[in-house]
Design a protein around this motif. Structure first.
Motif, PDB file in Angstrom:
ATOM      1  N   GLY A 165      -3.641 -24.693  -0.207  1.00  0.00           N
ATOM      2  CA  GLY A 165      -3.696 -23.606  -0.645  1.00  0.00           C
ATOM      3  C   GLY A 165      -2.598 -23.208  -1.813  1.00  0.00           C
ATOM      4  N   TYR A 166      -1.223 -23.614  -1.210  1.00  0.00           N
ATOM      5  CA  TYR A 166      -0.283 -23.219  -2.132  1.00  0.00           C
ATOM      6  C   TYR A 166      -0.198 -24.061  -3.186  1.00  0.00           C
ATOM      7  CZ  TYR A 166       2.504 -20.637   1.513  1.00  0.00           C
ATOM      8  OH  TYR A 166       2.977 -19.982   2.470  1.00  0.00           O
ATOM      9  N   PHE A 167      -0.793 -25.185  -3.274  1.00  0.00           N
ATOM     10  CA  PHE A 167      -0.760 -25.839  -4.426  1.00  0.00           C
ATOM     11  C   PHE A 167      -1.736 -25.552  -5.370  1.00  0.00           C
ATOM     12  CE2 PHE A 167       1.759 -29.836  -3.087  1.00  0.00           C
ATOM     13  CZ  PHE A 167       2.283 -29.945  -4.386  1.00  0.00           C
ATOM     14  N   LYS A 168      -2.853 -25.203  -4.998  1.00  0.00           N
ATOM     15  CA  LYS A 168      -3.848 -24.478  -5.827  1.00  0.00           C
ATOM     16  C   LYS A 168      -3.352 -23.254  -6.367  1.00  0.00           C
ATOM     17  CE  LYS A 168      -7.988 -26.998  -4.208  1.00  0.00           C
ATOM     18  NZ  LYS A 168      -9.230 -26.794  -3.360  1.00  0.00           N
ATOM     19  N   ASN A 169      -2.489 -22.529  -5.838  1.00  0.00           N
ATOM     20  CA  ASN A 169      -1.856 -21.311  -6.282  1.00  0.00           C
ATOM     21  C   ASN A 169      -0.515 -21.622  -7.127  1.00  0.00           C
ATOM     22  OD1 ASN A 169      -3.654 -19.305  -5.665  1.00  0.00           O
ATOM     23  ND2 ASN A 169      -3.287 -19.320  -3.373  1.00  0.00           N
ATOM     24  N   GLY A 170      -0.333 -22.574  -7.297  1.00  0.00           N
ATOM     25  CA  GLY A 170       0.671 -23.107  -8.305  1.00  0.00           C
ATOM     26  C   GLY A 170       2.089 -22.968  -7.322  1.00  0.00           C
ATOM     27  N   GLU A 171       2.126 -22.702  -6.243  1.00  0.00           N
ATOM     28  CA  GLU A 171       3.185 -22.598  -5.180  1.00  0.00           C
ATOM     29  C   GLU A 171       3.683 -24.207  -4.801  1.00  0.00           C
ATOM     30  OE1 GLU A 171       3.507 -18.520  -2.986  1.00  0.00           O
ATOM     31  OE2 GLU A 171       1.381 -19.087  -3.154  1.00  0.00           O
ATOM     32  N   THR A 172       4.200 -24.701  -5.559  1.00  0.00           N
ATOM     33  CA  THR A 172       4.605 -26.302  -5.394  1.00  0.00           C
ATOM     34  C   THR A 172       5.703 -26.515  -4.462  1.00  0.00           C
ATOM     35  OG1 THR A 172       3.693 -27.011  -7.401  1.00  0.00           O
ATOM     36  CG2 THR A 172       4.831 -28.375  -6.244  1.00  0.00           C
ATOM     37  N   LYS A 173       6.556 -25.617  -4.512  1.00  0.00           N
ATOM     38  CA  LYS A 173       7.932 -25.711  -3.644  1.00  0.00           C
ATOM     39  C   LYS A 173       7.585 -25.566  -1.973  1.00  0.00           C
ATOM     40  CE  LYS A 173      11.429 -25.093  -7.031  1.00  0.00           C
ATOM     41  NZ  LYS A 173      12.707 -24.325  -7.428  1.00  0.00           N
ATOM     42  N   LYS A 174       6.533 -24.431  -1.943  1.00  0.00           N
ATOM     43  CA  LYS A 174       6.186 -23.996  -0.621  1.00  0.00           C
ATOM     44  C   LYS A 174       5.449 -25.286  -0.153  1.00  0.00           C
ATOM     45  CE  LYS A 174       6.433 -18.825  -1.150  1.00  0.00           C
ATOM     46  NZ  LYS A 174       5.532 -17.639  -1.352  1.00  0.00           N
ATOM     47  N   ALA A 175       4.418 -25.598  -0.844  1.00  0.00           N
ATOM     48  CA  ALA A 175       3.606 -26.681  -0.426  1.00  0.00           C
ATOM     49  C   ALA A 175       4.540 -27.857   0.144  1.00  0.00           C
ATOM     50  CB  ALA A 175       2.534 -27.099  -1.365  1.00  0.00           C
ATOM     51  N   LEU A 176       5.601 -28.541  -0.537  1.00  0.00           N
ATOM     52  CA  LEU A 176       6.179 -29.557  -0.444  1.00  0.00           C
ATOM     53  C   LEU A 176       7.227 -29.071   0.974  1.00  0.00           C
ATOM     54  CD1 LEU A 176       7.339 -30.877  -3.765  1.00  0.00           C
ATOM     55  CD2 LEU A 176       5.639 -31.924  -2.340  1.00  0.00           C
ATOM     56  N   LYS A 177       7.470 -28.083   0.958  1.00  0.00           N
ATOM     57  CA  LYS A 177       8.503 -27.737   2.073  1.00  0.00           C
ATOM     58  C   LYS A 177       7.506 -27.602   3.424  1.00  0.00           C
ATOM     59  CE  LYS A 177      11.004 -24.023   4.085  1.00  0.00           C
ATOM     60  NZ  LYS A 177      11.511 -22.578   3.972  1.00  0.00           N
ATOM     61  N   LEU A 178       6.240 -27.396   3.439  1.00  0.00           N
ATOM     62  CA  LEU A 178       5.453 -27.261   4.571  1.00  0.00           C
ATOM     63  C   LEU A 178       5.028 -28.634   4.877  1.00  0.00           C
ATOM     64  CD1 LEU A 178       4.445 -25.077   6.473  1.00  0.00           C
ATOM     65  CD2 LEU A 178       2.446 -24.883   4.903  1.00  0.00           C
ATOM     66  N   LEU A 179       4.864 -29.620   3.734  1.00  0.00           N
ATOM     67  CA  LEU A 179       4.431 -30.829   4.104  1.00  0.00           C
ATOM     68  C   LEU A 179       5.519 -31.485   4.878  1.00  0.00           C
ATOM     69  CD1 LEU A 179       2.423 -33.305   3.492  1.00  0.00           C
ATOM     70  CD2 LEU A 179       3.814 -33.810   1.581  1.00  0.00           C
ATOM     71  N   ARG A 180       6.794 -31.399   4.558  1.00  0.00           N
ATOM     72  CA  ARG A 180       8.028 -32.078   5.268  1.00  0.00           C
ATOM     73  C   ARG A 180       7.933 -31.515   6.628  1.00  0.00           C
ATOM     74  NH1 ARG A 180       9.880 -31.270  -0.137  1.00  0.00           N
ATOM     75  NH2 ARG A 180      10.122 -33.230  -1.035  1.00  0.00           N
ATOM     76  N   GLU A 181       7.690 -29.962   6.842  1.00  0.00           N
ATOM     77  CA  GLU A 181       7.880 -29.469   8.058  1.00  0.00           C
ATOM     78  C   GLU A 181       6.521 -30.174   9.088  1.00  0.00           C
ATOM     79  OE1 GLU A 181       6.437 -25.164   9.745  1.00  0.00           O
ATOM     80  OE2 GLU A 181       7.991 -25.283   8.222  1.00  0.00           O
TER      81      GLU A 181
END
Length: 536
Positions: A373-389
């Protein structure tokens, strides 16, 4: 004494002077004769009484069995059956089989009841083949298996995933005719029900319907559980017209639907957006004393979110909480997906945080939903942060998530970041699959980093992920577009050696190259080995 037989004493009106097994056998040893205690019949009577009362524990059952084996003349098989039955109720299945061997060794002829107990023990020990062997022994000895025998074996076969063997067994035994008195139909209904349930679990709905028709043709009336499994299976497979027909058939038999059946019908009407029918169904079930449960609300919320009616879904969610129905992770996942669909990522983040602060734990689907969802909305940093978490939480992202992450990074011109992320995946000990590798290969070729793409193609196999036809076609196409024919031909040869075929685009490009004299010189060795069809 309570240690041997359980919480209660063994004494009874007929055995008023006997307070323990030791005193009972002192009487036998000393030859004491009592009018009310004629051996071995009096002893057998007491053992049977204890078994029927449920007073025997495991130690007591073993104690009395040993004394029965020592008694002469040897007691009847019926008495032994009582002890075996008590052990079976205690789930002491290994002891049942051990005792059965001793009984056979002593020359006591077992009967059908004994065999059914033994079959049940084998089934619970997941040794269904031995249970089938006992059925063969029953027939060999001229005994007639009954509906209980068949139901026990069917249950054992289904529990081991051998549902088609269960169908075959039930068909064959039904042809032979089954006895069982008034319990026969109930046992057969149970057998048919277990088979239908197992078939629905493996999505073999057509076969389940065939078994159902055979059930009714044999005069066995289905119950609400059978209808529930079939209706759930049909509705989950999108066979809505058949579902409604079967519901009408159930009503014609005078069977009232349970909550599972109502939920299946509600799912159909929700997916068809027939909200008036949904309302009618809710009213009908409430008139029958049934209230919507968590499953019902999950269906509502999931369907509403997929139709982008997220506000209505939130109203259902809040109403459910007011009624004291606690949500599950599946419900949260549906709401999160719905919020991202309508670009409400902040609300999704708030809901996700409330989930983490509560008693529920986000699962892989939850994290994947948030990341994608973050990636599709262009929120790349949030997506990668959540992935690491997510990875720190011990949850493994699926291949779809990796592919979406890489695709979005590459699509947004962030190839270096995609490559860094890809290396990070490997560094975390996660093994990308061929889909993830292919996504990275596509990005490298798209950015004309062909040497890196070729290195990655070689490296993926070294890391235990053999490239597929898509992998080769992607890189070969990259080299062909870059007019690096000889490099493309080297990979093409490797591809053909693996029995992969060039895709239509590669084949068309090779055909045009082969038509040129210089191209023909380069491609001719491959044409001689594999034929010109690879260029046509």
């Amino acid at each position: 004494m309570s240690r041997i037989i359980g919480a209660k004493s063994v004494s009874s009106d007929s055995f008023g002077s006997i307070s323990s097994p030791s005193s009972l056998f002192r009487m036998i040893r000393d030859g004491i004769q009592q009018k009310s205690l004629q051996f071995p019949y009096g002893f057998e009577f007491e053992v049977r009484r204890l078994c029927k009362s449920g007073e025997l524990n495991l130690e007591g059952a073993l104690f009395y069995f040993d004394k029965l084996i020592e008694t002469r003349p040897i007691p009847s098989i019926d008495t032994f059956n009582h002890v075996l039955g008590s052990l079976s109720k205690l789930r002491a299945y290994s002891e049942v089989l051990s005792m059965y061997k001793k009984i056979r060794y002593e020359g006591v002829n077992s009967d059908l009841y004994t065999s059914n107990i033994v079959i049940n023990a084998f089934c619970h020990l997941r040794k269904i083949d031995y249970g089938i062997g006992v059925l063969g022994d029953i027939m060999k000895r001229g005994l007639e298996a009954n509906s209980v025998t068949v139901a026990t074996l069917v249950k054992g076969l289904c529990s081991e995933g051998k549902v088609f063997d269960a169908v075959h067994l039930l068909d064959k035994m039904s042809e032979r005719g089954l006895r069982g008195g008034s319990r026969c139909e109930a046992s057969l209904r149970c057998s048919y029900g277990m088979i239908i349930h197992s078939l629905i679990k493996i999505c073999s709905v057509d076969r389940a319907m065939v078994v159902y028709r055979g059930m009714t043709d044999n005069g066995v009336a289905p119950d609400v559980i059978v209808f529930g499994d079939l209706i759930n299976g049909l509705s989950s497979s999108g066979r809505w017209h058949e579902t409604l027909e079967l519901f009408d058939e159930m009503a014609a038999r005078g069977i009232s639907p349970n909550l599972m059946i109502y939920n299946s019908l509600i799912r159909i009407y929700c997916k068809l957006s027939l909200w008036d029918e949904v309302a009618k169904m809710i009213q009908k079930m409430e008139r029958e004393g049934l209230s919507p449960d968590l499953c019902t609300n999950n269906i509502f919320i999931d369907c509403l979110c997929k139709e982008k009616k997220v506000n209505e879904a939130i109203e259902v969610f809040e109403s459910m909480l007011d009624q004291g129905i606690g949500p599950d992770v599946y419900l949260y996942n549906s709401l999160l997906a719905g919020l991202f669909t309508v670009k409400r990522s902040n609300d999704a983040a708030e809901l996700f945080e409330s989930l983490r602060q509560g008693n529920l734990r986000p699962d892989v689907v939850t994290y994947n939903t948030m990341i994608v969802g973050y990636f599709k909305n262009g929120e790349t940093k949030k997506a990668l942060k959540l992935l690491r978490e997510m990875i720190c939480e011990g949850l493994k992202p699926d291949e779809f998530t990796f592919a979406v992450l890489l695709n979005n990074l590459i699509k947004n011109g962030k190839l270096e970041e995609a490559r860094k992320f890809f290396d990070e995946i490997i560094g975390m000990g996660l093994a990308p699959n061929v889909v993830t590798y292919n996504t990275m290969l596509h990005g490298l070729c798209k950015s004309k980093k062909l040497s890196e793409a070729r290195e990655l193609l070689i490296d993926m196999e070294a890391k235990g992920c053999p490239p597929d036809a898509i992998s080769f076609n992607t890189v070969i196409w990259g080299f062909l577009k870059g007019e690096k024919i000889e490099d493309a031909v080297q990979l093409l040869e490797s591809m053909l050696e693996r029995n992969f075929s060039p895709c239509e685009a590669v084949q068309s490009k090779l055909g045009r190259i082969f038509a040129d004299s210089e191209g023909r010189r380069i491609l001719q060795p491959l044409a001689d080995t594999y034929g010109k069809k690879i260029f046509e």
